[in-house]
Design a protein around this motif. Structure first.
Motif, PDB file in Angstrom:
ATOM      1  N   LYS A  79       0.820  -1.205   0.000  1.00 23.76           N
ATOM      2  CA  LYS A  79       0.000   0.000   0.000  1.00 23.76           C
ATOM      3  C   LYS A  79       0.857   1.259   0.000  1.00 23.76           C
ATOM      4  O   LYS A  79       0.430   2.314   0.457  1.00 23.76           O
ATOM      5  CB  LYS A  79      -0.933   0.007   1.219  1.00 23.76           C
ATOM      6  CG  LYS A  79      -1.905  -1.167   1.263  1.00 23.76           C
ATOM      7  CD  LYS A  79      -2.753  -1.136   2.513  1.00 23.76           C
ATOM      8  CE  LYS A  79      -3.687  -2.338   2.573  1.00 23.76           C
ATOM      9  NZ  LYS A  79      -4.486  -2.360   3.821  1.00 23.76           N
ATOM     10  N   TYR A  80       2.053   1.162  -0.518  1.00 24.40           N
ATOM     11  CA  TYR A  80       2.965   2.300  -0.530  1.00 24.40           C
ATOM     12  C   TYR A  80       2.640   3.188  -1.727  1.00 24.40           C
ATOM     13  O   TYR A  80       2.670   2.739  -2.882  1.00 24.40           O
ATOM     14  CB  TYR A  80       4.410   1.803  -0.611  1.00 24.40           C
ATOM     15  CG  TYR A  80       5.447   2.884  -0.520  1.00 24.40           C
ATOM     16  CD1 TYR A  80       5.637   3.592   0.665  1.00 24.40           C
ATOM     17  CD2 TYR A  80       6.252   3.191  -1.612  1.00 24.40           C
ATOM     18  CE1 TYR A  80       6.601   4.579   0.757  1.00 24.40           C
ATOM     19  CE2 TYR A  80       7.221   4.176  -1.534  1.00 24.40           C
ATOM     20  CZ  TYR A  80       7.393   4.863  -0.347  1.00 24.40           C
ATOM     21  OH  TYR A  80       8.341   5.840  -0.266  1.00 24.40           O
ATOM     22  N   VAL A  81       2.330   4.449  -1.471  1.00 26.61           N
ATOM     23  CA  VAL A  81       1.866   5.353  -2.531  1.00 26.61           C
ATOM     24  C   VAL A  81       2.831   6.505  -2.774  1.00 26.61           C
ATOM     25  O   VAL A  81       2.518   7.414  -3.553  1.00 26.61           O
ATOM     26  CB  VAL A  81       0.472   5.924  -2.177  1.00 26.61           C
ATOM     27  CG1 VAL A  81      -0.558   4.806  -2.131  1.00 26.61           C
ATOM     28  CG2 VAL A  81       0.514   6.678  -0.841  1.00 26.61           C
ATOM     29  N   GLU A  82       4.001   6.503  -2.138  1.00 25.28           N
ATOM     30  CA  GLU A  82       4.943   7.618  -2.278  1.00 25.28           C
ATOM     31  C   GLU A  82       6.170   7.229  -3.108  1.00 25.28           C
ATOM     32  O   GLU A  82       7.198   7.876  -3.032  1.00 25.28           O
ATOM     33  CB  GLU A  82       5.395   8.092  -0.893  1.00 25.28           C
ATOM     34  CG  GLU A  82       4.248   8.615  -0.042  1.00 25.28           C
ATOM     35  CD  GLU A  82       4.719   9.058   1.325  1.00 25.28           C
ATOM     36  OE1 GLU A  82       5.940   8.943   1.587  1.00 25.28           O
ATOM     37  OE2 GLU A  82       3.898   9.516   2.124  1.00 25.28           O
ATOM     38  N   THR A 108       2.732   0.085  -6.014  1.00 28.47           N
ATOM     39  CA  THR A 108       2.458   0.328  -4.595  1.00 28.47           C
ATOM     40  C   THR A 108       3.165  -0.655  -3.673  1.00 28.47           C
ATOM     41  O   THR A 108       2.793  -0.785  -2.512  1.00 28.47           O
ATOM     42  CB  THR A 108       0.944   0.250  -4.337  1.00 28.47           C
ATOM     43  OG1 THR A 108       0.468  -1.056  -4.724  1.00 28.47           O
ATOM     44  CG2 THR A 108       0.209   1.311  -5.131  1.00 28.47           C
TER      45      THR A 108
END
Length: 488
Positions: free
Chosen positions: A199-202, A209
């Motif tokens: 869930k990584y969005v950066e 993600t």
């Protein structure tokens, strides 16, 4: 039927484990009685402890709401399992035994002029005295723990290695980190949330993600591990070509999946540094070979292309507006504040102002302190400068400056003989010290200490090798002078 088969399988596994335990026990006795001792092999034990911690921590990165902040340190966020506690005690005993064995043997064979980096050993203990002893006794929050002395003992022993033993340590770290990477990859189909956040969005890649932590405590730690592994791999490749290529693929893939920008920059700088020492003479000859100027022309053309592209972007690309819009976005704001680290740095400065001489103490950023400041995820100051200033005050900062200066001096002295490895590791530690704590003198056996210990190990071995070369050169010069005088 399945329950019927589980019993013999379990017995077979236990029998194999017992045989392996006996085998490695005999191997350990052989190593202890051998001329090298146990010290060059400590990375096996230290990494095994971290593997047990990663497998038994019980985390789930996929369930984290704010993956950029949680799980900064497994020892803080989740209590260690009983398996890790038992394993950690055994590992600590073995490592301390190896360090004390080397120190005692060095003292027993002490000579008037020991071929060891005495100045670096003295500055290491000065660093320990100003950052641990005075802080533990005179800071605003005095404390005393047994693990405060672990790293200084092992670091001192690492500087006492004999000629050639540093190569054993490099190969040891290379081998066990390769096993660590393989185990981390093998966990993905079994328990994705244990090693990867989905869930990584950066990240830099839009729509991707996933951020890979492996069995390390954080993706940034995994980036440090893979960079260190690739440095050791380039310095001492595997003898088998297939294994060597597989190791490069595993290391580079893991580094890319961490999405750690700091680790990417550090990796490129370290590889460039080692490349200059390993292939610098060849590149210099080819660049100035006017009879075959292909490489020179290619280099000049590349520089002209990059320069022309940058000028075109600056002149016609409205670069000012794009920069303003970038820093107005969430990603740019995060970059300007170092992903929230500026707030932590302000707190560190406030703690230093309250106790400017000896600092807050070594218990800063523990559970009680984080609860007081309302930042449960701030396990460090996320900067070597602010960490030392807040925990040990001006006295600790003086010790840090003296030690880093001595470390840089010996790094430069051994850079050529180590083919750039010592300088690459120093660059890695220095770059990481901007946003993390890279030179810790207290604490447990985390991967961040591996780079520091490996640097001391290589410096110790290469310093002894340089001393032997200087002695041989002096002897040859004396013999030539004596023979010339006898001839006359």
């Amino acid at each position: 039927m399945i329950e019927f088969l589980l019993l013999p399988v379990a017995l077979l596994v236990c029998f194999a484990a017992a045989v392996a335990l006996i085998f490695y026990g005999l191997k350990l006795v052989y190593v202890i009685r051998g001329k090298h001792g146990l010290l060059p092999y400590i990375f096996y034990f230290l990494t095994f402890g971290n593997i047990v911690l990663g497998l038994t921590c019980g985390r789930n990165l996929s369930a984290v709401i704010d993956p950029g902040q949680v799980n900064a340190n497994l020892n803080v966020e989740l209590p260690p399992s009983p398996y890790y506690v038992m394993c950690g005690r055994v590992v600590t005993v073995l490592v301390l035994f190896a360090a004390c064995q080397r120190i005692v043997r060095q003292l027993m064979h002490y000579r008037n002029k020991p071929d060891a980096p005495v100045l670096l050993i003295v500055t290491l203990w000065f660093f320990f005295f100003t950052n641990v002893v005075t802080t533990a006794a005179f800071s605003a929050h005095p404390s005393l723990e047994h693990y405060y002395v672990y790293l200084v003992l092992v670091g001192t022993a690492s500087l006492l290695l004999n000629r050639g033993e540093e190569e054993i340590s490099i190969c040891t770290l290379r081998n066990i980190l390769f096993v660590f990477l393989l185990i981390s990859v093998a966990v993905i189909p079994w328990n994705l949330g244990l090693v990867m956040d989905n869930k990584y969005v950066e990240g830099i890649v839009p729509g991707f993600t996933y951020r890979y932590s492996g069995l390390a405590s954080h993706p940034n730690s995994m980036g440090l591990i893979t960079t260190l592994f690739l440095l050791c791999l380039w310095n001492h490749p595997f003898g088998n070509r297939f294994i060597n290529r597989s190791a490069w693929i595993a290391g580079c893939s893991s580094l890319l999946l961490t999405q750690s920008k700091t680790s990417w920059i550090g990796f490129l700088l370290c590889m460039f540094c080692m490349g200059c020492f390993k292939h610098g003479d060849y590149l210099k000859r080819r660049l100035f070979d006017y009879k075959n100027p292909v490489l020179s022309i290619l280099f000049i053309f590349t520089v002209m292309t990059i320069t022309g592209t940058l000028l075109a972007v600056v002149m016609f690309g409205n670069i000012g507006g794009k920069i303003d819009s970038f820093f107005a976005s969430s990603t740019g704001s995060s970059l300007m504040t170092m992903t929230g680290r500026t707030q932590i740095w302000e707190i560190a400065l406030d703690e230093w102002r309250r106790s400017p001489v000896f600092g807050y103490g070594l218990t800063i950023w523990d559970e009680a302190h984080r609860a007081k400041i309302g930042m449960p995820m701030a396990v460090t100051a996320h900067s070597q400068f602010y960490q030392t200033l807040a925990s040990s005050g001006v006295v600790g900062m003086a010790g840090l400056i003296v030690y880093v200066a001595a470390l840089l001096w010996f790094t430069l002295k051994t850079a050529k003989s180590s083919q750039g490895l010592t300088l690459a590791i120093f660059f890695l530690l220095f770059l990481r010290s901007i946003s993390e704590v890279s030179i810790a003198i207290t604490g447990q056996w985390d991967f961040v200490e591996f780079a520091h210990l490996l640097l001391l190990t290589v410096i110790g071995g290469q310093f002894k090798l340089d001393s032997i070369k200087k002695a041989n050169n002096a002897l040859m010069t004396y013999q030539k002078f004596s023979s010339s005088r006898g001839f006359n």
